[in-house]
Motif scaffolding. Sequence first.
Motif, PDB file in Angstrom:
ATOM      1  N   LEU A 159       3.815   1.580  -1.687  1.00 24.12           N
ATOM      2  CA  LEU A 159       4.497   1.728  -2.974  1.00 24.12           C
ATOM      3  C   LEU A 159       3.510   2.010  -4.100  1.00 24.12           C
ATOM      4  CD1 LEU A 159       6.998  -1.262  -2.673  1.00 24.12           C
ATOM      5  CD2 LEU A 159       7.448   1.155  -2.197  1.00 24.12           C
ATOM      6  N   ARG A 160       3.965   2.721  -5.099  1.00 23.90           N
ATOM      7  CA  ARG A 160       3.124   3.024  -6.251  1.00 23.90           C
ATOM      8  C   ARG A 160       2.825   1.720  -7.015  1.00 23.90           C
ATOM      9  NH1 ARG A 160       4.675   6.915 -11.396  1.00 23.90           N
ATOM     10  NH2 ARG A 160       2.608   6.851 -12.396  1.00 23.90           N
ATOM     11  N   ASN A 161       1.561   1.467  -7.249  1.00 19.71           N
ATOM     12  CA  ASN A 161       1.106   0.222  -7.904  1.00 19.71           C
ATOM     13  C   ASN A 161       1.562  -1.029  -7.149  1.00 19.71           C
ATOM     14  OD1 ASN A 161      -0.159   1.599 -10.038  1.00 19.71           O
ATOM     15  ND2 ASN A 161       1.784   1.753 -11.153  1.00 19.71           N
ATOM     16  N   SER A 189       0.819  -1.218   0.000  1.00 21.32           N
ATOM     17  CA  SER A 189       0.000   0.000   0.000  1.00 21.32           C
ATOM     18  C   SER A 189       0.852   1.268   0.000  1.00 21.32           C
ATOM     19  CB  SER A 189      -0.935   0.002   1.210  1.00 21.32           C
ATOM     20  OG  SER A 189      -0.190   0.013   2.419  1.00 21.32           O
TER      21      SER A 189
END
Length: 335
Positions: free
Chosen positions: A142-144, A140
Motif C-alpha cells: 500500500l502507498r505509505n 509494503s
Amino acid sequence: MKKINSVPTFILCLSPLLIVATIVLSILYGAKNIDVGTIWDALFYYDADNVDHAIIRTSRLPRVIGALLVGAFLAISGALMQGMTRNYLASPSIMGVSDGSAFVITLCMVFAPSMSNIQLIIYSMIGSAIGAGIVFGFGSLLRNGLSPVRLAIIGTVIGTFLSSVSAAIASYFQVSQHISFWYNARLHQVDTEMLKLIVPFGLIGVILALTLSKSITILSLGEEVSINLGQRTKLVKVMSILSVVLLTGTAVALVGKIGFVGLIIPHITRFIVGIDYKWVIPCAGVIGGVFLALCDVISRFMNYPFETPIGVVTALIGIPFFLYLIRTRGGERHA
C-alpha cells in the motif's frame, strides 16, 4: 578512556535487587497473603505437606518468573521492532506478531490436540512469523503503508481478523475453553514444564538481540545512513525478525497474548537511557520484566478477592500511552 553511561549501568547493576524484590512482593500478596519466613522455608526447607509451601513452589514462584520472562521478551521484541522499522508504534501486539502466534496455536488445538509442549512452542513461533509477514507484506503493497499510523492500522485490522477467525474455528470445533488461555493471558496457570522449555529459546532470542544492538542503533538512524556506513541492512532486518519471532513466540506459548508491554516499555527505556540499543535492549528487558510482574500484582487487587485479567491492567496503562504517541508524534517515524 572510555566514558561509562551511568544511568543504564546503574539500572543493570540494580536489576538483581529489583528482580528479587519483585519476586518477593509477588509471592507475598494474593488471595492468601504469605509471610517472608514462609517463603524462605518453602525455598530452602520445602515441606510437601505444607499448603503454603505448595502454593509458593507450584503457583506463585512459576507465575512471577513467567511474568518476568514474558515482560522481558515482549519489551525486547518491541525495542527491536521500533529500532529496525523506525516506527514508534511498532510492537508485537500491534503488528500482528502475537495474533499470528495465537492463531496458529488455535489451529494446533483443533487439528493436533495431543502435540507436545515443544511442538506448541515451535508452532507458536511459526505463527509469529506468519503474523508479522502478513502485516508487513500488506504495508509494503500500500502507498505509505509502512508509515507508523498506517502500519498500526493494518496491524490492528489483521490482528482483529486473525482473532475473529480463531474464535470462529474454536467455536465451531468446540474448543473455545482451551483456546481462551492464549487470548486472556492467564499468568496464574503457568505450566512449569513449559516454563523450563521456553528458557533456551528465549535465551537465544535475547543473545541474538544483544548481538544486533549496534546494528539496530545504526539502522534506527535511517536506512540511507546505515547503507552508507556499509551495513547489510537486509541481513540485520532478517536476524532482528528472527529474534522477535523467538521471543514473542515463546512468550505467547507460555502465557498467551499480552498487549502494550512491547509498545510502551521501549519508549520509557529510550527516555531514560538514550537511543543506543546496546543499552536499550538489556534495560528494556529488565524494565519490561519488572513492569509486567508488578502489573500482575496489581491485577490481584483491582477486584479483590477475584483476579482481574492482566491484559486489563496493561491496557489501562497502554491505551492512553498509545493515544498520546499518535497525538504528539503524528505519522512521523522516530529518529
